[in-house]
Design a protein around this motif. Structure first.
Motif, PDB file in Angstrom:
ATOM      1  N   VAL A  27      -6.984  32.603  64.275  1.00  0.00           N
ATOM      2  CA  VAL A  27      -7.435  31.876  63.085  1.00  0.00           C
ATOM      3  C   VAL A  27      -8.219  32.763  62.133  1.00  0.00           C
ATOM      4  CG1 VAL A  27      -7.348  29.581  64.102  1.00  0.00           C
ATOM      5  CG2 VAL A  27      -9.433  30.917  64.302  1.00  0.00           C
ATOM      6  N   GLN A  31      -7.612  33.112  58.006  1.00  0.00           N
ATOM      7  CA  GLN A  31      -8.648  32.950  57.001  1.00  0.00           C
ATOM      8  C   GLN A  31      -8.815  34.183  56.115  1.00  0.00           C
ATOM      9  OE1 GLN A  31     -12.306  31.264  58.573  1.00  0.00           O
ATOM     10  NE2 GLN A  31     -11.110  30.226  60.150  1.00  0.00           N
ATOM     11  N   LEU A  66      -1.143  25.735  66.463  1.00  0.00           N
ATOM     12  CA  LEU A  66      -1.834  25.353  65.238  1.00  0.00           C
ATOM     13  C   LEU A  66      -0.975  25.735  64.032  1.00  0.00           C
ATOM     14  CD1 LEU A  66      -4.082  25.927  67.441  1.00  0.00           C
ATOM     15  CD2 LEU A  66      -5.612  26.179  65.515  1.00  0.00           C
ATOM     16  N   VAL A  68      -1.681  26.174  60.303  1.00  0.00           N
ATOM     17  CA  VAL A  68      -2.816  26.250  59.386  1.00  0.00           C
ATOM     18  C   VAL A  68      -2.298  26.354  57.960  1.00  0.00           C
ATOM     19  CG1 VAL A  68      -4.916  27.494  58.775  1.00  0.00           C
ATOM     20  CG2 VAL A  68      -4.195  27.370  61.174  1.00  0.00           C
ATOM     21  N   GLN A 118      -7.610  18.846  61.290  1.00  0.00           N
ATOM     22  CA  GLN A 118      -9.031  19.031  61.055  1.00  0.00           C
ATOM     23  C   GLN A 118      -9.263  20.171  60.077  1.00  0.00           C
ATOM     24  OE1 GLN A 118      -9.784  19.833  65.234  1.00  0.00           O
ATOM     25  NE2 GLN A 118     -10.470  21.907  64.733  1.00  0.00           N
ATOM     26  N   LEU A 120     -10.499  23.451  59.056  1.00  0.00           N
ATOM     27  CA  LEU A 120     -10.758  24.675  59.810  1.00  0.00           C
ATOM     28  C   LEU A 120     -11.853  25.494  59.136  1.00  0.00           C
ATOM     29  CD1 LEU A 120      -9.883  26.482  62.180  1.00  0.00           C
ATOM     30  CD2 LEU A 120      -8.227  27.516  60.638  1.00  0.00           C
ATOM     31  N   ALA A 121     -11.741  25.636  57.816  1.00  0.00           N
ATOM     32  CA  ALA A 121     -12.745  26.405  57.074  1.00  0.00           C
ATOM     33  C   ALA A 121     -12.711  26.007  55.609  1.00  0.00           C
ATOM     34  CB  ALA A 121     -12.488  27.899  57.214  1.00  0.00           C
ATOM     35  N   TRP A 129      -6.789  24.071  56.537  1.00  0.00           N
ATOM     36  CA  TRP A 129      -6.628  22.868  57.344  1.00  0.00           C
ATOM     37  C   TRP A 129      -5.732  23.205  58.528  1.00  0.00           C
ATOM     38  CZ3 TRP A 129      -8.751  18.073  57.029  1.00  0.00           C
ATOM     39  CH2 TRP A 129      -8.183  17.085  57.842  1.00  0.00           C
ATOM     40  N   ALA A 130      -6.127  22.780  59.728  1.00  0.00           N
ATOM     41  CA  ALA A 130      -5.333  23.044  60.930  1.00  0.00           C
ATOM     42  C   ALA A 130      -4.766  21.747  61.485  1.00  0.00           C
ATOM     43  CB  ALA A 130      -6.194  23.725  61.991  1.00  0.00           C
ATOM     44  N   VAL A 132      -2.911  20.417  64.774  1.00  0.00           N
ATOM     45  CA  VAL A 132      -2.753  20.863  66.156  1.00  0.00           C
ATOM     46  C   VAL A 132      -1.627  20.070  66.807  1.00  0.00           C
ATOM     47  CG1 VAL A 132      -3.892  21.174  68.383  1.00  0.00           C
ATOM     48  CG2 VAL A 132      -5.206  21.427  66.262  1.00  0.00           C
TER      49      VAL A 132
END
Length: 147
Positions: A27, A31, A66, A68, A118, A120-121, A129-130, A132
């Protein structure tokens, strides 16, 4: 049989309404990506549990994947979204979710399930957004157990 994320990537890259999906090692690598919108697959946790015991033990392997999604962060007024086309994140995620949920990748025994989505950052320039997903398989395979 190990899970191959390239299958997932190929499946998603047939969609023309989303950016080309790439693979990422973790991850943090996602990012650090600077081109938006973006979608990247990251291999998550694997949970192993024991299946029914008979002549030989089998293990149920549950793998998280994931997806993302990264979009440029913009200032928008607070309150309800004016219309659905204003929600860039949902517009990117929806076709990908539909493409993956209930799909049975090669070598897996239980179709892909969506577990959760959820944040993510939230960085100064981007939102990540991740989503899963989980997929399950039995190991060793039945033919590997036979004498």
């Amino acid at each position: 049989m190990l899970l191959r994320l390239t299958q997932w990537q190929e499946r998603l890259n047939t969609l023309e309404t989303i950016p080309k999906v790439q693979l990422a090692a973790n991850v943090e690598a996602v990012q650090n990506h600077t081109h938006f919108p973006s979608m990247m697959l990251v291999l998550g946790r694997e949970t192993v549990s024991h299946g029914a015991m008979s002549n030989q033990s089998r293990h149920r392997v549950k793998t998280e994947v994931l997806l993302v999604t990264g979009i440029t962060r913009r200032n928008q007024p607070l309150g309800p979204v004016a219309n659905a086309s204003d929600d860039e994140l949902s517009a990117l995620r929806e076709p990908a979710l539909k493409r993956l949920i209930n799909w049975l990748p090669e070598g897996c025994d239980i179709p892909v399930k969506w577990q959760r989505g959820q944040l993510l950052a939230l960085k100064s320039n981007a939102l990540f957004w991740a989503d899963v997903f989980t997929v399950e398989m039995w190991w060793p395979l039945a033919e590997e157990n036979s004498p």
